[in-house]
Design an enzyme around this catalytic site. Structure first.
Site, PDB file in Angstrom:
ATOM      1  N   SER A   1       0.831  -1.385   0.027  1.00  0.00           N
ATOM      2  CA  SER A   1      -0.105   0.062   0.148  1.00  0.00           C
ATOM      3  C   SER A   1       0.934   1.247  -0.049  1.00  0.00           C
ATOM      4  CB  SER A   1      -0.965   0.005   1.260  1.00  0.00           C
ATOM      5  OG  SER A   1      -1.478   1.255   1.557  1.00  0.00           O
TER       6      SER A   1
ATOM      7  N   TYR B   1      -2.311   0.149   9.975  1.00  0.00           N
ATOM      8  CA  TYR B   1      -2.401  -0.585   8.957  1.00  0.00           C
ATOM      9  C   TYR B   1      -1.355  -0.305   7.935  1.00  0.00           C
ATOM     10  CZ  TYR B   1      -3.972  -1.214   3.865  1.00  0.00           C
ATOM     11  OH  TYR B   1      -3.921  -1.547   2.553  1.00  0.00           O
TER      12      TYR B   1
END
Length: 341
Positions: A141, A165
């Site tokens: 990501s 995250y």
């Protein structure tokens, strides 16, 4: 015929067996659909924690019986090592998409985010090693760039992660590099930048901004913008992500010499602000939908914790090494998505 078209011809001539984790999710279901359309044998793994059975039904409906017969589905959790081993059995390529996304979710529940995104990742990697798969391509990501102010974002210039995250995705990259070297498993990471497209869930507290705004506008509701609207993103249409996964998987089977253990940005290499995004979507919805969106104004709220202010990818590494060339610009992708609703 471009390079990607040649690659597709190649895998159609010599079909492989693929595993897509997170197969019922937004990106995973698009990977399943495209691979089956290209004549591949596909196994899907999902526990439906964030994916939907309807996504798999839509894939089957779009392909027809002959293609769908090459799909095998396993309902299971990547936190279960035995499930991972069963899913990897007989597989050539693994496309690991299963994860708990969302920065806000990870701030609220860091333990579950770590369990799924890190422990589950290790389970999948070791299962792929034991099954002697040829390639392990995984979703990372753009959140790993953290607090780095450098633009555009280059793969070797990252900052401090701003959320659990982001940290979990950074750990995936480190694990893949170390385990790949130790266990001789060919792995490539793809850093996704704000992916959007059909079948992306517009509901729930962690819904992505584009489907959420389209849903609001079509109902005559004012979308919410967190901050002043000048936050910018490099939005990436899902077809570009499908392309990057396939190119990364078959890299060494073509004339390209690809180093393993690397990560690559997957984006369009262009950015727009949230204010610009709102204007584009409002115009597209107004043209297509019976609701009149021209008088709707965005509702502005405070910035959210953990959000990155600006994001823009340098995609030259993916272009030069993998042969990646986005098929959809941000604006083209937005038009396709808005008019698919």
């Amino acid at each position: 015929m471009n390079y990607y078209d040649k690659v597709i011809e190649n895998i159609q001539d010599k079909p492989k067996r693929w595993l897509v984790t997170g197969a019922a999710g937004f990106i995973g279901s698009h990977l399943v659909e495209n691979l089956l359309a290209f004549g591949q044998e596909v196994t899907g793994l999902d526990n439906f924690s964030t994916g939907f059975r309807r996504n798999l039904s839509l894939v089957s409906e779009s392909l027809g019986t002959r293609r769908a017969e090459k799909f095998r589905f396993i309902e299971g959790d990547i936190r279960n090592a035995e499930v991972c081993r069963m899913a990897c059995d007989g597989v050539d390529y693994v496309l690991h998409q299963a994860a708990l996304g969302s920065v806000p979710r990870s701030l609220k529940d860091p333990l579950t985010t770590h369990s799924v995104n890190v422990d589950g990742f290790v389970n999948m990697f070791l299962a792929a090693r034991d099954a002697k798969v040829e390639r392990f391509v995984y979703a990372s990501s753009s959140s790993v760039y953290g607090d780095s102010p450098i633009l555009p974002k280059k793969e070797d210039e990252i900052g401090v992660p701003l959320s659990p995250y982001a940290l979990s995705k950074r750990m995936n990259e480190e694990i893949a590099q170390v385990y790949g070297n130790v266990y001789d498993l060919k792995a490539i990471g793809l850093r996704y930048f704000n992916v959007f497209g059909p079948r992306q869930d517009p509901e729930g507290p962690y819904a992505a901004v584009i489907p959420r705004w389209i849903s609001a506008l079509t109902r005559g509701i004012a979308p919410v913008i967190y901050g002043d609207g000048e936050t910018s993103r490099d939005f990436c249409y899902v077809a570009n992500v499908v392309q990057a996964n396939i190119l990364a998987s078959i890299a060494t089977e073509t004339e390209r010499c690809v180093p393993w253990g690397e990560v690559y940005n997957v984006a369009c290499g262009e950015r727009i602000t949230l204010n610009q995004l709102f204007d584009i979507l409002k115009k597209e919805v107004e043209e297509k939908n019976e609701y009149c969106a021209k008088d709707i104004r965005a509702e502005y709220k405070d910035f959210r914790q953990g959000d990155i202010r600006h994001s823009l990818a340098d995609i030259s590494k993916a272009k030069n090494v993998l042969g990646y060339l986005p098929s959809h610009s941000v604006v083209n992708g937005l038009k396709v998505f808005a008019h698919s609703k």
